[in-house]
Enzyme design. Structure first.
Site, PDB file in Angstrom:
ATOM      1  N   GLU A   1     -43.411   4.308  -9.524  1.00 48.36           N
ATOM      2  CA  GLU A   1     -42.781   5.628  -9.558  1.00 48.36           C
ATOM      3  C   GLU A   1     -41.395   5.636 -10.175  1.00 48.36           C
ATOM      4  OE1 GLU A   1     -42.035   9.411  -6.529  1.00 48.36           O
ATOM      5  OE2 GLU A   1     -42.833   7.523  -5.775  1.00 48.36           O
TER       6      GLU A   1
ATOM      7  N   GLY B   1     -35.342   1.275  -9.204  1.00 48.59           N
ATOM      8  CA  GLY B   1     -34.264   1.467  -8.243  1.00 48.59           C
ATOM      9  C   GLY B   1     -34.771   1.792  -6.857  1.00 48.59           C
ATOM     10  N   GLY B   2     -36.054   2.173  -6.766  1.00 46.08           N
ATOM     11  CA  GLY B   2     -36.666   2.388  -5.464  1.00 46.08           C
ATOM     12  C   GLY B   2     -36.101   3.578  -4.708  1.00 46.08           C
TER      13      GLY B   2
ATOM     14  N   CYS C   1     -33.884   3.563  -2.304  1.00 48.17           N
ATOM     15  CA  CYS C   1     -32.426   3.499  -2.101  1.00 48.17           C
ATOM     16  C   CYS C   1     -31.679   4.225  -3.208  1.00 48.17           C
ATOM     17  CB  CYS C   1     -31.975   2.043  -2.038  1.00 48.17           C
ATOM     18  SG  CYS C   1     -30.181   1.852  -1.983  1.00 48.17           S
TER      19      CYS C   1
ATOM     20  N   LYS D   1     -24.858   9.331  -0.625  1.00 46.72           N
ATOM     21  CA  LYS D   1     -23.411   9.109  -0.712  1.00 46.72           C
ATOM     22  C   LYS D   1     -22.765  10.128  -1.648  1.00 46.72           C
ATOM     23  CE  LYS D   1     -24.458   6.077   2.050  1.00 46.72           C
ATOM     24  NZ  LYS D   1     -25.826   6.597   2.140  1.00 46.72           N
TER      25      LYS D   1
ATOM     26  N   GLY E   1     -33.616  12.142  15.625  1.00 50.28           N
ATOM     27  CA  GLY E   1     -33.304  10.740  15.359  1.00 50.28           C
ATOM     28  C   GLY E   1     -31.845  10.584  14.985  1.00 50.28           C
TER      29      GLY E   1
ATOM     30  N   ALA F   1     -28.753   5.873  11.522  1.00 53.93           N
ATOM     31  CA  ALA F   1     -27.857   6.090  10.385  1.00 53.93           C
ATOM     32  C   ALA F   1     -28.280   7.286   9.535  1.00 53.93           C
ATOM     33  CB  ALA F   1     -27.796   4.829   9.531  1.00 53.93           C
TER      34      ALA F   1
ATOM     35  N   ALA G   1     -35.923  12.238  11.234  1.00 57.32           N
ATOM     36  CA  ALA G   1     -35.223  11.028  10.783  1.00 57.32           C
ATOM     37  C   ALA G   1     -35.449   9.909  11.790  1.00 57.32           C
ATOM     38  CB  ALA G   1     -33.733  11.318  10.619  1.00 57.32           C
TER      39      ALA G   1
ATOM     40  N   HIS H   1       0.771  -4.074   3.532  1.00 58.31           N
ATOM     41  CA  HIS H   1       1.285  -2.867   4.184  1.00 58.31           C
ATOM     42  C   HIS H   1       1.761  -1.888   3.110  1.00 58.31           C
ATOM     43  CE1 HIS H   1       3.388  -0.365   7.111  1.00 58.31           C
ATOM     44  NE2 HIS H   1       4.408  -0.347   6.247  1.00 58.31           N
TER      45      HIS H   1
END
Length: 478
Positions: free
Chosen positions: A35, A38-39, A41, A50, A193, A196, A282, A457
């Site tokens: 298909e 990259g699948g 994910c 994201k 669900g 994550a 989910a 810092h």
């Protein structure tokens, strides 16, 4: 038709990384993909979510602009453009994977693979047309036929788990596929669900004003996380307006014309009804082990996934499995690491079994959550005498300057040896900060070495240092 040293079934994060690494090692390699390169994910998970969450972050900060001395009139959002941007990000990276495979002279075979035994793999026509946006199919693309390989790596990934009564219909009841490309944002959403995936989508839709209810069957949200961190995350989500119910099951759904009535069963057995426009299921994922010819090839399953040793070897000689199809944690970076280790073992290089205790987990909600290693509860259960350090973002100068004072860094040490057993964060950029602890644990760093390390810092990373100091009664800014 073709003969290969390595043939990878599945072009997701594990599969394409394994293929590229094999090619780098001089092995003739092919990837079978039905298909999209990259699948899940890259195309329907990690990357587009994201991108959506980045839009939510920008919108949240814009709404808070007056706090930073920045004001603007008529703030609004364009749901269609938000979704389109996420799809563009996926398409760009999909094309990038195709380029990398071509660059490394990896053949791409479009179709669905089935093991025939003795190194033979039959590739049939894909049920869906290949998705290769912004990149024409490379000349090395092949199709249906029987291929032969010395080593076959199964990397077929996973798909959304379907719970009885919560079967997705693509309109009223969603999986993450529909959640990534809604035609509009619903007014109300029930997320079933609170792992994550569920928490990220709950955070995303709530930021844009959707009334979100989050239901989890277990006693805490983010069940894989440290209980203290999960409790802080829950407090923040509820403050943002997410209605959370834990130890609660969905007992039934009534699907109406343009809404759903859910019957929820709480921990005391009492039921309540909740009407929402849409429902997102989910409840995790299940491995894609069907129709691969595993039984005929002698590949054993265990608890619904392919049984492997530490280097991806299955019960069938010459057949390997990596990533989600080989079991949890079902994370892209775990799959990538397994892919590299598996191929290096095939090539005869020194390879080490994956240490699952050192796999970081990240949840990109607001506030972010990240962790590696043992939780406090698991460390105690394992018999360790522990020291626990905690440092709040509220004591960090960079967090105050950013306007992100909500968060906590928690570190867990073996009291006897000073070994870092686990680290758990909730707060801004937690998913970036966690890698410092991952490196430390891989290097078997002790508390003394961490305390002597200089952290720049002003940075959020100073919270990590102070958490270590706190475990030994030496924190400065709290």
């Amino acid at each position: 038709m073709g003969a290969y040293d390595v043939l990878v079934i599945g072009g997701g994060p594990g599969g394409y990384v394994a293929a590229i690494r094999a090619a780098q090692l001089g092995l003739k390699t092919a990837v079978v993909e039905r298909e999209h390169l990259g699948g899940i994910c890259l195309n329907w998970g990690c990357i587009p979510t994201k991108a959506l969450l980045r839009s939510a972050e920008v919108y949240r900060l814009a709404k808070e602009g007056a706090h930073f001395g920045v004001t603007g009139a008529g703030l609004s959002f364009d749901a269609a453009r938000i979704v389109a941007r996420s799809r563009e990000a996926a398409a760009r990276l999909n094309a990038g994977v195709g380029f990398l495979l071509k660059k490394n002279k990896v053949d791409v075979i479009w179709g669905e693979a089935r093991l025939l035994g003795k190194g033979d793999v039959k590739v049939g026509a894909p049920t869906k047309p290949p998705v290769t946006p912004q990149l024409p199919a490379p000349k090395t693309t092949l199709g249906e036929g029987v291929y032969q390989a010395k080593h076959i790596i199964i990397a077929t990934g996973a798909r959304p788990r379907v719970l009885p009564g919560l079967e997705p219909d693509g309109r009223l009841v969603w999986t993450y596929f529909e959640s990534l490309k809604p035609d509009r944002f619903p007014k109300s959403l029930l997320v079933v669900g609170a792992g994550a995936i569920g928490v990220e989508f709950a955070s995303f839709f709530r930021t844009f004003g959707v009334e979100v209810a989050l239901v989890e069957a277990l006693p805490q949200i983010l069940p894989a996380e440290d209980a203290e961190i999960a409790a802080l995350a829950r407090k923040s989500f509820e403050k943002q307006g997410v209605a959370i119910r834990t130890a609660t099951m969905v007992a039934g759904l009534e699907r109406k014309a343009d809404s759903v009535v859910a019957t929820l069963k709480g921990p005391d057995g009492a039921t309540e009804t909740l009407e929402v426009e849409r429902v997102l299921s989910a409840a995790g994922v299940v491995a894609n082990v069907e129709n691969l010819g595993l039984e005929a090839a002698g590949v054993a399953l265990e608890k619904g996934v392919i049984k492997i040793d530490g280097l991806g070897r299955t019960s069938a000689p010459g057949v390997y499995a990596i990533g989600d199809v080989a079991g949890g944690p079902m994370l892209a970076h775990k799959a990538e690491h397994e892919g590299g280790s598996c191929v290096e073992a095939i090539a005869g290089l020194p390879a080490h079994p994956l240490d699952r205790a050192l796999i970081p987990g990240c949840t990109y909600c607001h506030p972010q959550v990240a962790s590696v290693g043992l939780t406090e509860e698991k460390a105690k259960a394992a018999g360790f005498e522990i020291r626990v350090g905690r440092f709040p973002y509220l004591g960090n100068g960079k967090a105050i300057a950013l306007g992100e004072p909500e968060g906590l860094v928690k570190t867990i040490f073996d009291k006897k040896t000073g070994r870092l057993l686990g680290a758990h964060l909730v707060g801004a950029e937690a998913t970036e900060l966690i890698q410092g602890f991952v490196i430390a644990m891989n290097l078997e760093t002790t508390e003394e070495e961490l305390m002597k390390t200089i952290f720049p810092h002003p940075t959020l990373s100073e919270t990590m240092h102070e958490s270590v100091l706190d475990a030994y009664g030496r924190a400065i800014h709290v």
